[in-house]
Design an enzyme around this catalytic site. Sequence first.
Site, short mmCIF file in Angstrom:
data_model
loop_
_atom_site.label_atom_id
_atom_site.label_comp_id
_atom_site.label_asym_id
_atom_site.label_seq_id
_atom_site.Cartn_x
_atom_site.Cartn_y
_atom_site.Cartn_z
N ASP A 270 -9.05 -13.73 34.18
CA ASP A 270 -10.44 -13.56 34.58
C ASP A 270 -11.15 -12.86 33.42
O ASP A 270 -10.53 -12.32 32.51
CB ASP A 270 -10.56 -12.76 35.89
CG ASP A 270 -11.94 -12.93 36.52
OD1 ASP A 270 -12.85 -13.47 35.87
OD2 ASP A 270 -12.11 -12.52 37.69
C1 BGC Z 1 -15.47 -13.61 37.87
C2 BGC Z 1 -14.90 -15.01 37.89
C3 BGC Z 1 -15.72 -15.90 37.00
C4 BGC Z 1 -15.78 -15.30 35.62
C5 BGC Z 1 -16.58 -16.13 34.63
C6 BGC Z 1 -15.69 -13.09 36.48
O1 BGC Z 1 -16.38 -11.88 36.47
O2 BGC Z 1 -14.63 -12.75 38.58
O3 BGC Z 1 -14.84 -15.50 39.20
O4 BGC Z 1 -15.18 -17.20 36.98
O5 BGC Z 1 -16.38 -14.02 35.69
O6 BGC Z 1 -17.93 -16.03 34.85
#
Ligand code: BGC
Length: 774
Positions: A270
């Site tokens: 993530d």
């Molecule tokens: C989120 C994810 C997301 C990623 C990219 C993160 O902060 O938890 O779900 O896909 O950002 O934007």
Amino acid sequence: MKKSIMIAALLLTGVSALAQPQLRKDNIDEVLAAMTLEEKATLLVGGARAQIVNGVTSGVAAQVPGAAGNTRPIERLGIPGTVLADGPAGLRIQPTRQGTSQTFYCTGFPVGTLLASSWDTALVEQVTTAMGEEVHEYGVDVLLAPGMNIHRNPLCGRNFEYFSEDPLLSGKMAAAYVRGIQKNDVGTSIKHYAVNNQETNRNEDDARVSERALREIYLKNFEIAVKESDPWTVMSSYNQLNGEYTQQKKDLLTTILRDEWGYKGIVMTDWGSKAGTVKSAWSGNDLMEPGNETEIQRIVAAVKDGSLDIQDVDRNVRNMLNYIVKTPSFAKYKYTNKPDLKAHAQVARQAAGESIVLLRNEGVLPLKGSEKVALYGISALDFVAGGTGSGDVNKAYVVNMEEAMVGAGFQLDKTLSDYYKAYIAYDKAQTAISGTVFSWFTSRKLGEIAIPAAAIANEAKANDVAVVVLGRNAGEGADRKQIDDFELTSVERELLRDVSTAYHAVGKKVVVVLNIGGVIETNSWKNLVDAIVLPWSPGQEGANAVADVLTGKVNPSGKLPMTFPVNFMDHPSSANFPYNYQQAQNSGWGWGPRQPQKDVDYTNYEEGIWVGYRFFNTAKVGVSYPFGFGLSYTSFAYSKPVVKATASGFEASITVTNTGKVAGKEVVELYVTAPEAGLVKPARELKAFAKTRELKPGESQTLKLVVDNYGIASFNDANSAWEAPAGTYKVCFGASVEDIRSTADYKLGKAQSWKVNDLFELNVPLNEITVTRK
Ligand code: BGC
């Protein structure tokens, strides 16, 4: 550049001039062998987000502004960069771009929780087939979706993105979602793997969970999705699990995901940059996102000093190359930037209509469609199509309830709606001046507005029916609160009380529409009103779908994918959940050293497997609305079921007959009561489900449901094995977990077990609660 100069230049940089294969599907090993260590490390780390400097967009994701991230190209070897963009309620990219008047809006589809309320995998696949076309036609390679963490507690701020409190429903929904997207030759990223069940301190919190709860609840849905849909990518989460970051946890990323489940795709982190890049790479986390130069250097240095084996790097690089050759970027797909948004809006509307849950209907719905309607609640006009944060889609429009109701033929109380509009404009102006309390979390500064009882009394005389829309907006980065969020605010309570009193006094009805992202308290007020319709956050066309249900154009057939408890504290997980965000803030997490704080720095999953209905149904604790519940405008009869043993389990069939007066669809939920044989087990667990086609009055359909013995096994930690003991399994066919219509027995003559690895060691004591069948 002349060939000889190029060769000289390459020799100088230490790269053999001969080793310049261009990536093809069938020469991955050759390309891998030709890569320098730096190139390998580069491929394992994403590039910076697109940047806009002096009006010029640059960066690896420059071709798709607003995409969340990318992988870096290595042009020398014909390895293209690839583009990753968010979901899950649709594609999230920037809707406008410099230098062109063309727009790049995407369809705002229903949120994951509403899709799951359909209990219809074919419908979900249809929705994501449309969504995937937008991914493909806007030049994106991977949609960072679906979100599929278990609804452990009603207050997780991102529950709206996720499907259910039940791992089977969640896993089946995720698999259908993935299949639909990937039909378009683009990828998905099932997320957040794993046990990311709260937003408070989500980057650091240590979820402490027993292996049984992990395997039966928090990993089971991922297991189903991996085995049934083969997602291109998996996103590891931010949090820790039993003392290690999930993105650095080899038992999670390699032993169980790849060795036990046979996963072949890539794992990406993530979006953050944790210090442990090397441990991530070693554990089987192939790609660091969003990525930075330091992470590349760490990998290079670790290989050089021997702390990271080049074979681990090569394994990850091979996974990356296998991923890249599948992408549209590799195929040089000429995307149009013109997906069929018109057609997709219709898909979004239909899907929302098929998924809306009717919770209460005391002789009021469906309406005729021509009534005079008084619309209450700011969300009626400032309709909540989806949540905030990375799951928010940049859609061209959101239909509100006023537009939808007028479109359906109702006559609206214009004075009342205009009053709300003026208030909303004022609220938005306030927000623009000073921001909201937490602007990332909500777009509203002020709450619901009070309407004087005297005004309501007049409106009750002038209109035929009241529709009260209660709204909630949640999103990434914060959990919801118990007070004034799970529980209604005092203004909302007064509104419901005054509207019900005034309308009932003149013999008129009150309909409540719950335009929410997560479960709220309903028990204390539901009997005040005549109907409750639950569309969740249903996307840009969702208000039209609500109107379709109110008029009976669509007969509701959705069912709850989670429990609506009487009280928040009834959920065993509430004892270990940061439900008071303010308290967490005041304790100062994030600001300087201090003692690790419960539910913020670590969260003890003391409820073990007793999540959602598994607890309520077994402990016989009353709920407001049970898991699997949903009303229809018609009624259904269930036949006596037939359960036949097969080589690997059993096949059940049951005939459902529409016994009412209008056409409708019914979901049949198959629960199993398994013999306990030494383990404590839930009284009922969902093991299969099926939905009928639209049945006309009097019409029947026989549904077939297939269950295998592995699916009815429980995890026995003492033996590190899934075990299905010999004995009689009661197979229950229900319209909800509490409404079993017929049952049959399945006899398993010989016990079966599946030995697995002994994983997820927990170094701290966890006082799991005990629940016994009543
Ligand atoms: C989120 C994810 C997301 C990623 C990219 C993160 O902060 O938890 O779900 O896909 O950002 O934007």
